[in-house]
Design a protein around this motif. Structure first.
Motif, PDB file in Angstrom:
ATOM      1  N   ARG A   1       0.815  -1.219   0.000  1.00  0.00           N
ATOM      2  CA  ARG A   1       0.000   0.000   0.000  1.00  0.00           C
ATOM      3  C   ARG A   1       0.839   1.254   0.000  1.00  0.00           C
ATOM      4  NH1 ARG A   1      -5.583  -0.361   2.949  1.00  0.00           N
ATOM      5  NH2 ARG A   1      -5.398   1.849   2.483  1.00  0.00           N
ATOM      6  N   ALA A   2       0.481   2.169  -0.880  1.00  0.00           N
ATOM      7  CA  ALA A   2       1.249   3.401  -1.017  1.00  0.00           C
ATOM      8  C   ALA A   2       1.387   4.112   0.329  1.00  0.00           C
ATOM      9  CB  ALA A   2       0.590   4.319  -2.043  1.00  0.00           C
ATOM     10  N   SER A   3       0.283   4.261   1.024  1.00  0.00           N
ATOM     11  CA  SER A   3       0.325   5.048   2.261  1.00  0.00           C
ATOM     12  C   SER A   3       1.193   4.394   3.333  1.00  0.00           C
ATOM     13  CB  SER A   3      -1.097   5.271   2.792  1.00  0.00           C
ATOM     14  OG  SER A   3      -1.702   4.021   3.049  1.00  0.00           O
ATOM     15  N   LEU A   4       1.315   3.084   3.263  1.00  0.00           N
ATOM     16  CA  LEU A   4       2.129   2.394   4.268  1.00  0.00           C
ATOM     17  C   LEU A   4       3.578   2.248   3.810  1.00  0.00           C
ATOM     18  CD1 LEU A   4      -0.400  -0.415   5.294  1.00  0.00           C
ATOM     19  CD2 LEU A   4       0.007   1.803   6.394  1.00  0.00           C
ATOM     20  N   ALA A   5       3.848   2.605   2.568  1.00  0.00           N
ATOM     21  CA  ALA A   5       5.188   2.408   2.024  1.00  0.00           C
ATOM     22  C   ALA A   5       6.035   3.674   2.094  1.00  0.00           C
ATOM     23  CB  ALA A   5       5.101   1.928   0.577  1.00  0.00           C
ATOM     24  N   THR A   6       5.412   4.768   2.441  1.00  0.00           N
ATOM     25  CA  THR A   6       6.130   6.040   2.451  1.00  0.00           C
ATOM     26  C   THR A   6       7.368   5.992   3.338  1.00  0.00           C
ATOM     27  OG1 THR A   6       3.941   7.053   2.311  1.00  0.00           O
ATOM     28  CG2 THR A   6       5.811   8.525   2.659  1.00  0.00           C
ATOM     29  N   SER A   7       7.183   5.465   4.529  1.00  0.00           N
ATOM     30  CA  SER A   7       8.307   5.442   5.453  1.00  0.00           C
ATOM     31  C   SER A   7       9.417   4.534   4.944  1.00  0.00           C
ATOM     32  CB  SER A   7       7.800   5.041   6.843  1.00  0.00           C
ATOM     33  OG  SER A   7       8.518   3.960   7.347  1.00  0.00           O
ATOM     34  N   ALA A   8       9.054   3.392   4.393  1.00  0.00           N
ATOM     35  CA  ALA A   8      10.064   2.496   3.840  1.00  0.00           C
ATOM     36  C   ALA A   8      10.801   3.168   2.679  1.00  0.00           C
ATOM     37  CB  ALA A   8       9.416   1.201   3.370  1.00  0.00           C
ATOM     38  N   ALA A   9      10.045   3.896   1.873  1.00  0.00           N
ATOM     39  CA  ALA A   9      10.669   4.573   0.737  1.00  0.00           C
ATOM     40  C   ALA A   9      11.689   5.593   1.235  1.00  0.00           C
ATOM     41  CB  ALA A   9       9.591   5.269  -0.106  1.00  0.00           C
ATOM     42  N   ASN A  10      11.344   6.295   2.289  1.00  0.00           N
ATOM     43  CA  ASN A  10      12.291   7.253   2.860  1.00  0.00           C
ATOM     44  C   ASN A  10      13.522   6.553   3.418  1.00  0.00           C
ATOM     45  OD1 ASN A  10      11.409  10.070   2.640  1.00  0.00           O
ATOM     46  ND2 ASN A  10       9.542   9.321   3.635  1.00  0.00           N
ATOM     47  N   GLN A  11      13.283   5.414   4.051  1.00  0.00           N
ATOM     48  CA  GLN A  11      14.413   4.677   4.600  1.00  0.00           C
ATOM     49  C   GLN A  11      15.382   4.244   3.515  1.00  0.00           C
ATOM     50  OE1 GLN A  11      11.727   2.284   7.457  1.00  0.00           O
ATOM     51  NE2 GLN A  11      13.801   1.588   7.878  1.00  0.00           N
ATOM     52  N   VAL A  12      14.821   3.854   2.375  1.00  0.00           N
ATOM     53  CA  VAL A  12      15.670   3.440   1.252  1.00  0.00           C
ATOM     54  C   VAL A  12      16.611   4.577   0.889  1.00  0.00           C
ATOM     55  CG1 VAL A  12      15.670   2.976  -1.237  1.00  0.00           C
ATOM     56  CG2 VAL A  12      14.088   1.744   0.265  1.00  0.00           C
TER      57      VAL A  12
END
Lengths: 330, 330
Positions: free
Chosen positions: B216-227
């Motif tokens: 889910r996009a909304s739940l992936a934001t933090s992971a994307a930032n971590q990347v």
DNA sequence: CTGTTAGCGCTTTCAC
DNA sequence: GTGAAAGCGCTAACAG
């Protein structure tokens, strides 16, 4: 697995189980706990069907469509989004339509499910006027006759005007129109916008360039061919929706024509596929997701005793790659 | 407007009306005609709810989803298409999930509607094993535990392998993975494919590069930032689905990075938006429409006494614009 | 051929 | 506090 199984397992009457489940008071705490325990253990869920026959509120919103195609699906996504944080479930229903009885499918769906199963309904492109509905109803992109006050549509006239003006400003003079479903107001307004743009520019409309696409790709194929077979072939076409615009492009491309060089095409809707196709489709954007959420808000308001209203959304030209000046005007 | 209104208007009993409507024989032609006339005049439609409580077959197929999001909507479109020429109606249902009870929503939906309202059900991404369902059920992209035999999924392992190999062959060595929903088999298979591609190329997997996107996009934001915050920033990412891949691109772009030059991204699903985004998303295509129609055919077969099966669809790499060789390898 | 009766699973008075 | 009974709209025996 019915309420009776739970009742006997808990050693109480079905009436008691019902009260516990529905949080009615007048139940001993101990009894309540025991029943809840059994419910949990057995994995019992009350039948929405049976309970809807006795209760007036079901906490379910119905979305009635003729078919689950891209347009309706976008709206449904908006509805779903708006209902996420509410206690309402969504029930989307597409009744199969026997040939010949296409008109009035929404009345059928409403009688079959309304009043009992759903607390309110959102109807996509209804074909008839619904009077005295069993539950509050909001219509999206309704038919052309007199309609109830609760409706959401787009500025189809303005959008079509803009689309056609765009083509005219590019230098096109012979512009075909793939008309939409005759029974829907939006289709008539789009044709009117197309005509108005011609009138404003002092270009006579050639009625032989106005063909029926019925808003459906499969029904637009023949019209698309007619456009290309025309003795004095048009240099552009304004299709009443994206599905038929895309079909127009497909037919033209199959014949070896290139879009937009040989034929400019503009659509209406801005479905996700419009931006995904090659060439990317220039189109008039309808805020479908917003329309879905607006419908929900209006319906929820009506359920709360609020008034119904008519909301008209703006239409916006999205310039992409399917239009350019005509060859001969170079 | 109930069957009793019709009965009294026609001067017969409700039983007679019911028989006429359901085409039972043993009714005088004259009576039948009169009743039908009244039905037509009054615009009566039998309540699906009430009749489903007595009849076993309702001619309705249920599609149960957690939410109407793009993935489920594509499947629904396929289902709708396959059911067009059949006498079945489609009822798509998204039960609202109270926080905390996400798991098992499909069991709840099935108990609430199954057995009575629908003749069979297609469940999208079920989270638990359904044993002893009241009606035939086919699962699409199911959870990871033991599952019933009727299911349709995609070759997630192979697709993930292909996606990762594509990135590796471009020269990427540090590739992050935005993992999908842990409880679904597809997510685990995609992670396995990602790891297998690394193993085959002799590249060690850096576990700190595997982050949760939950599909889910909304739940992936933090992971994307971590990347992007990673001390040794990866040059590419394989996201477990398109929604999170698109979110990855959005986050990167917001930070001023350009995709694919600074970061290559590949998704999974090939939703319509994948081809519509800028840059167009390179992804692994799942034939979602076909999966929907296959589910229908399997379900119809089961309703007819046929056997259930496990169908695995192929996954295919769709090359678009979101991947390129890493900068440093130039 | 048609009507009366029972009952699907549930909720809701109304007694106890 | 709890249960018995009625009834939502409909269909399926079973009588007549």
């Amino acid at each position: 697995m019915t309420i009776r199984d739970v009742a006997s397992a808990a050693g109480v009457s079905v009436a008691t189980v019902s009260k516990v489940i529905n949080g009615r008071d007048g139940i001993a705490a101990a009894t309540s706990a025991r029943v809840l325990g059994v419910v949990d253990e057995l994995g019992y869920e009350t039948s929405l069907i049976a309970s809807s026959m006795r209760k007036s509120r079901t906490q379910v919103i119905g979305v009635f469509v003729a078919e689950f195609e891209p347009f309706a699906l976008q709206l449904l996504q908006g509805v779903s989004y708006a209902l996420r944080e509410t206690p309402y479930d969504i029930l989307a229903y597409a009744g199969s339509v026997s040939p010949g009885e296409h008109a009035g499918w929404e009345r059928r769906s409403l009688s079959r499910l309304g009043g009992t199963l759903v607390d309110g309904a959102i109807i996509v492109t209804p074909t008839v006027t619904l009077d005295a509905t069993p539950v509050p109803v909001v219509a999206i992109d309704p038919h052309s006759g007199p309609t109830g006050p609760a409706m959401i549509d787009t500025d189809s006239f303005g959008g079509a005007l803009t689309a056609t003006e765009h083509l005219i400003s590019l230098g096109h003079r012979r512009i075909a129109h793939l008309r939409g479903r005759f029974d829907l107001a939006s289709a008539q307004q789009r044709e009117a916008g197309y005509r108005a743009a011609h009138a404003a520019a002092g270009i006579p409309v050639d009625d032989s360039l106005i063909l029926d696409g019925y808003y459906r790709a499969s029904l637009a194929t023949s019209a698309a061919n007619q456009v290309l077979d025309h003795a004095d072939r048009p240099t552009a076409v304004f299709a009443a929706n994206d599905m038929t615009a895309l079909e127009m492009i497909r037919v033209a491309t199959d014949r070896g024509l290139s879009v937009p060089e040989d034929l400019s095409v503009v659509g209406f809707d801005d479905l996700p596929t419009a931006a995904a196709s090659r060439p990317r489709l220039t189109t008039i954007r309808q805020p479908l997701l917003d329309m879905g959420t607006s419908a929900v808000h209006m319906l929820l308001g009506m359920l709360d005793g609020g008034a119904s209203e008519h909301i008209r959304m703006p239409a916006e030209l999205i310039l992409r790659d399917s239009t350019c000046p005509p060859r001969e005007s170079a």
